[in-house]
Design a protein around this motif. Structure first.
Motif, short mmCIF file in Angstrom:
data_model
loop_
_atom_site.label_atom_id
_atom_site.label_comp_id
_atom_site.label_asym_id
_atom_site.label_seq_id
_atom_site.Cartn_x
_atom_site.Cartn_y
_atom_site.Cartn_z
N UNK A 4 0.99 -0.86 -0.17
CA UNK A 4 0.67 0.13 0.02
C UNK A 4 0.87 1.16 -0.03
N UNK A 5 1.84 1.03 0.69
CA UNK A 5 2.42 2.73 1.67
C UNK A 5 3.34 3.02 0.47
N UNK A 6 4.24 2.34 0.43
CA UNK A 6 5.60 2.32 -0.55
C UNK A 6 6.88 2.79 0.31
N UNK A 7 7.49 3.17 -0.10
CA UNK A 7 8.62 3.86 0.79
C UNK A 7 8.50 5.35 0.64
N UNK A 8 8.48 5.62 -0.68
CA UNK A 8 8.77 7.50 -0.86
C UNK A 8 7.68 8.13 0.00
N UNK A 9 7.69 8.67 1.34
CA UNK A 9 6.65 9.86 1.86
C UNK A 9 6.53 11.51 1.21
N UNK A 10 7.02 11.53 0.50
CA UNK A 10 6.87 12.52 -0.58
C UNK A 10 6.57 12.46 -1.74
N UNK A 11 5.32 13.16 -2.59
CA UNK A 11 5.22 12.67 -3.70
C UNK A 11 4.12 13.98 -4.36
N UNK A 12 5.01 13.97 -5.85
CA UNK A 12 4.87 15.33 -6.22
C UNK A 12 3.65 15.14 -7.61
N UNK A 13 2.67 16.08 -7.49
CA UNK A 13 1.70 15.67 -8.98
C UNK A 13 2.54 15.46 -9.65
N UNK A 14 1.63 14.35 -11.29
CA UNK A 14 1.99 14.35 -12.18
C UNK A 14 1.95 14.75 -13.42
N UNK A 15 0.82 16.31 -12.84
CA UNK A 15 -0.10 16.64 -13.82
C UNK A 15 0.89 18.01 -14.83
#
Length: 424
Positions: free
Chosen positions: A117-128
Motif C-alpha cells: 500500500x504505502x511504498x517507501x516514498x513519503x513525499x510525492x509530487x503531482x504528475x500533471x
C-alpha cells in the motif's frame, strides 16, 4: 425550503477543551464516535460506480482494486486481532506467547502496508503538467491525506488537485496501517497531541517554505486525518514563526477530523481584526461521519475552530469521489467547470436574537460579515431575496474557488472579513 445551518449548535453540548486530560479526551471521543455511528455508512456512500473518473478512489482500476481489497482484508484481520488479545488473557495463555503473537501480527501488518500500500516514498509530487501561467512562481502547495490512503490513492489526490487549481501539488503521505489501526492513531494524535513521522515531515517542509524569501504564499490542503495532523503543525508554527511569515500561509480542509484549529489574533486592539494565518476554510459534507466527529462538532466553540465553514448537503468522505468531484467538478478537459450544484447554491444571511447575543460576546469569531449573520446554504430557489438585491452564492464566499484553473483570488465587492486583505 431546505437549509443547512453553518454556525449553530446546542450550547449544552460544549466539548472539553482540547488541552484537557488526554485520557478524558480519549473517553469522550469514544462516546462521540458512538453518538455519530449512524453516519458511518455515509463515509463510502454514494458509491457512484457507474459515474467515477480514473482519479476517483473507487474507479475500477487495478491500483484502486488492490488498495480497496487489501484494506478490507486488513480491517477484518485487525478486528480479529484486537478481539483475540483479551481472549488469550482470559484463557491464561503464557505471557511470552502472547507477546510473540502480537509481535508477529504487527510485523505482518507493517510488511503488507509498506510493500503493497504505502511504498517507501513519503513525499510525492503531482504528475500533471503545470500550465504556463505567471504569478505562480512564488507559491508552494502541499496536501496531507486522510486515513486508509495508499500511495496510489494519494497520487490520484494530488493529481486531481493539480488539475483543479493549476499548480504543482506536493503530497505528504500519511501512511496507512490499515483502517482500524489508522483510527486508533487518529485518537492518539488528537487526544495526546502525538506527532507521527508525517506530521514532522509536514512541519519541516512548511516551515522551510515559510522562511524562504522567494516563497510568498504557502497553501496547505488537508483531508480527514490530515486535518488532525495539520492542526498540530499549525500549533508548532504558531510557537516558532513571526506573524508576518505566518500570514503567507493559507489552509483549506475537507472532512476535517481535528478537534481544534488555531488562528489567534495578531493584536487584541487591531481593527479590523487580523489573524496570524492568512486564510482558513473548511469544507464538509453534512452526512459525513468524520466531519461530525471533527469540524461539525467543534466549529462553534469560541476560539476553538477558526476558519470559514462550508457545508454541502450530502454524504461521503473520500477526497476525490465525494469532495472534489462535487465541489470542484472537472470537465472532460480536466478543467474545473464554471458551475456545479454546490457552488451555485444560494446563501441566505439571517440571524436570530440568540445569535445576536452570541456574536456580541464572541468578538474573536473568524468569519465576520456586516452585520455578523448566521449563514445558511439552500439548494432551493425560494431563498432568493424578495427585495430584488443580488443573491449571494457559495462561490462568492469561497476563496479556494477563485484558485480554480490556475486563477488568483481577488476582492469581493461589498463585504469584508476579519482576516482582512479581502473577504475571500
Amino acid at each position: 425550503m431546505s437549509l443547512i445551518r453553518l454556525f449553530r449548535r446546542d450550547p449544552s453540548s460544549t466539548p472539553l477543551p482540547y488541552t484537557a486530560s488526554p485520557l478524558l479526551l480519549f473517553f469522550r471521543d469514544i462516546l462521540l464516535l458512538l453518538r455519530y455511528s449512524w453516519a458511518l455508512p455515509g463515509i463510502l456512500l454514494p458509491l457512484r460506480l457507474g459515474h467515477t473518473t480514473p482519479l476517483d478512489e473507487l474507479y475500477l482500476s487495478f491500483g484502486s482494486l488492490i488498495s480497496f481489497l487489501v484494506q478490507v482484508v486488513l480491517t477484518i484481520a485487525q478486528i480479529a486481532f484486537l478481539v483475540s488479545i483479551p481472549l488469550m488473557v482470559i484463557f491464561q495463555l503464557p505471557a511470552f506467547w502472547i507477546f510473540v503473537y502480537i509481535a508477529i501480527a504487527l510485523a505482518l501488518n507493517y510488511a503488507v502496508c509498506m510493500f503493497v500500500l504505502n511504498g517507501f516514498e513519503r513525499i510525492l509530487v503531482s504528475n500533471v503538467p503545470e500550465p504556463k501561467q505567471q504569478g505562480h512562481e512564488g507559491e508552494c502547495w502541499f496536501f496531507i491525506n486522510g486515513v486508509a490512503n495508499s500511495q496510489y490513492w494519494l497520487q490520484n489526490n494530488i493529481d486531481q488537485l493539480a488539475y483543479s487549481f493549476g499548480r504543482k501539488i506536493t503530497g505528504i503521505h500519511n501512511r496507512t496501517a490499515g483502517l482500524i489501526f489508522d483510527l486508533i492513531e487518529c485518537l492518539i494524535q488528537r487526544c495526546f497531541s502525538y506527532a507521527t513521522g508525517d506530521i514532522r515531515s509536514a512541519y519541516y517542509l512548511l516551515k522551510r517554505e515559510l522562511l524562504n524569501p522567494n516563497c510568498d504564499k504557502v497553501v496547505m490542503i488537508l483531508h480527514s486525518q490530515g486535518g488532525i495532523e495539520g492542526s498540530l503543525v499549525i500549533d508548532w508554527l504558531l510557537d516558532e514563526l513571526p506573524q508576518d511569515l505566518l500570514h503567507k500561509l493559507e489552509v483549506y480542509t475537507f472532512g476535517n477530523a481535528a478537534n481544534h484549529f488555531n488562528n489567534p489574533r495578531q493584536s487584541s486592539t487591531c481593527q479590523p481584526i487580523v489573524r496570524s494565518i492568512g486564510h482558513i476554510e473548511h469544507y464538509a459534507n453534512s452526512q459525513d461521519a468524520v466531519s461530525h466527529l471533527g469540524v461539525l462538532h467543534f466549529t462553534n466553540v469560541p476560539n476553538r475552530y477558526l476558519g470559514r465553514l462550508f457545508i454541502r448537503p450530502g454524504s461521503g468522505h473520500m477526497m476525490n469521489q465525494h469532495y472534489l468531484d462535487n465541489m470542484f467538478t472537472l470537465g472532460p478537459d480536466h478543467k474545473v467547470l464554471e458551475s456545479n450544484e454546490f457552488m451555485d447554491m444560494e446563501v441566505d444571511m439571517t440571524w436570530s436574537e440568540s445569535d445576536k447575543l452570541l456574536n456580541k460576546r464572541d468578538e474573536n469569531r473568524e468569519m465576520t460579515l456586516l452585520p455578523i449573520p448566521n449563514i445558511e446554504i439552500s439548494n432551493s430557489s425560494e431563498s432568493r431575496q424578495s427585495n430584488g438585491t443580488q443573491a449571494w452564492r457559495v462561490k462568492d464566499f469561497s476563496r479556494l474557488w477563485q484558485y480554480r484553473n490556475g486563477g488568483t483570488p481577488g476582492r469581493a465587492p461589498g463585504l469584508r472579513q476579519e482576516n482582512d486583505r479581502s473577504l475571500l
